[in-house]
Scaffold this motif. Structure first.
Motif, PDB file in Angstrom:
ATOM      1  N   ARG A  45       0.812  -1.222   0.000  1.00 58.79           N
ATOM      2  CA  ARG A  45       0.000   0.000   0.000  1.00 58.79           C
ATOM      3  C   ARG A  45       0.848   1.276   0.000  1.00 58.79           C
ATOM      4  O   ARG A  45       0.577   2.218  -0.752  1.00 58.79           O
ATOM      5  N   GLU A  49       0.771   4.027  -2.887  1.00 60.06           N
ATOM      6  CA  GLU A  49       0.456   5.434  -2.614  1.00 60.06           C
ATOM      7  C   GLU A  49       1.515   6.350  -3.219  1.00 60.06           C
ATOM      8  O   GLU A  49       1.197   7.432  -3.736  1.00 60.06           O
ATOM      9  N   LYS A  52       0.834   6.764  -6.799  1.00 63.62           N
ATOM     10  CA  LYS A  52      -0.302   7.664  -7.012  1.00 63.62           C
ATOM     11  C   LYS A  52       0.125   9.123  -6.864  1.00 63.62           C
ATOM     12  O   LYS A  52      -0.309   9.999  -7.624  1.00 63.62           O
ATOM     13  N   GLN A  53       0.977   9.388  -5.885  1.00 60.49           N
ATOM     14  CA  GLN A  53       1.457  10.756  -5.686  1.00 60.49           C
ATOM     15  C   GLN A  53       2.294  11.239  -6.868  1.00 60.49           C
ATOM     16  O   GLN A  53       2.315  12.433  -7.178  1.00 60.49           O
ATOM     17  N   TRP A  62      -6.617   3.504  -8.640  1.00 64.19           N
ATOM     18  CA  TRP A  62      -6.575   3.398  -7.173  1.00 64.19           C
ATOM     19  C   TRP A  62      -7.904   2.861  -6.634  1.00 64.19           C
ATOM     20  O   TRP A  62      -7.934   2.006  -5.755  1.00 64.19           O
TER      21      TRP A  62
END
Length: 334
Positions: A45, A49, A52-53, A62
């Motif tokens: 995870r 993340e 995604k950032q 997501w």
């Protein structure tokens, strides 16, 4: 539909059919379905993340990996998402696909490559030479990863399928759907016209009913005013009779004590006021006729049925004819 367009559609079929299944088969071997959610939520995870950032992973991807309800499943993952996860969290380093390289990483990269070719095509067409190369490549890659006996037959069926017939069938079905929609639209317009006509008729009926209701209300008001006038005359007459009775009662010699006389007058005055609320019915008239023809009358009935109101009304009617009223509550008053 020309040949180049058919070539394009066949490649689409193999990429999103056997090709996607090939990627998913390998993905499930690397991320077993029974532990997929544990790996995503606990092990990976933080790293996901970070992707995604960096905008490597989109919001839509997501939400597929971490749905608000339920759990993630590779069945819902497309080729892009699966190859992204494999590239970042399974393969040690990224390499470009090399021709005839049988390694899984190269196979999946080929499928992803042809998927991008399809996605970025501007004309939806592939020439014969490019088609043959892509078709052979995709079928071989899918066969290595899926290892399913009927995969070859599935690819052959896609290669031989008469897309013109399929296109023609779809076009005919679309034409039938359009015809049905037009029929529904015509029926809807007819229904709307009927509703409009019904509304107009209802408006006309409502207008007529309104006139009738107005006449009825006018008649009722007129009759009500007439009844009120008659009732007022009756009450005034009763008051006059009551005054006359009072004078006679006090002027004549009587065994009734003065305090009892005063009480009687108060009672009768109360009856006169209550008479305004009394509704005369046919039975009342019949009972009055009986009373005029007999020296006495007994009124019996259930509690609350109006016996007292009837008796008081009869007494007032007799008073208006010159009779004097002496209420008796107990036998000893006789």
């Amino acid at each position: 539909m020309d040949q180049s367009q058919q070539n394009f559609l066949r490649i689409v079929g193999v990429v999103y059919g056997p090709g996607s299944n090939a990627v998913r088969c390998y993905f499930d071997r690397c991320f077993p379905p029974d532990v997929l959610n544990t790996q995503l939520s606990i092990t990976l995870r933080t790293k996901i993340e970070a992707l995604k950032q960096k905008n490597v992973l989109s919001d839509a991807q997501w939400n597929i990996l971490f749905p608000a309800k339920g759990s993630a499943s590779s069945v819902l993952f497309d080729v892009t998402l699966m190859t992204l996860l494999l590239r970042h969290f399974h393969f040690k380093k990224k390499k470009h696909p090399v021709d005839q390289d049988p390694k899984p990483k190269s196979d999946l990269a080929r499928i992803k490559y042809y998927r991008n070719v399809i996605a970025h095509s501007k004309d939806g067409a592939i020439d014969d030479a490019s088609y043959k190369e892509a078709w052979t490549d995709l079928c071989e890659v899918s066969g290595r990863q899926i290892r399913r006996a009927n995969l070859k037959m599935e690819c052959e069926l896609l290669g031989r399928a008469d897309l013109n017939m399929a296109y023609k069938a779809q076009r005919e079905e679309l034409s039938r759907n359009i015809t049905r929609l037009e029929e529904h639209e015509a029926a809807l317009e007819s229904r709307q016209d009927q509703l409009a006509s019904d509304l107009i008729k209802q408006g006309e009926i409502s207008s007529k009913n309104e006139d009738i209701i107005k006449r009825i209300v006018t008649d009722l008001n007129s009759k009500h005013e007439e009844v009120i006038r008659s009732l007022e005359e009756h009450i005034n007459n009763l008051k006059i009779q009551l005054e006359g009775m009072s004078k006679r009662l006090y002027s004549q010699q009587s065994t009734i004590p003065h305090n009892i006389k005063a009480k009687i007058m108060r009672q009768i005055k109360k009856w006169v006021e209550d008479e305004k609320k009394y509704v005369i019915i046919d039975t009342t008239v019949d009972i009055l006729d009986l009373l005029m023809n007999h020296s006495s009358l007994t009124v019996a009935g259930n509690a609350g049925c109006g016996k007292t109101a009837l008796i008081r009304h009869l007494a007032l009617r007799l008073m208006s004819r010159g009779y004097e009223i002496v209420p008796i509550i107990e036998p000893k008053q006789l």
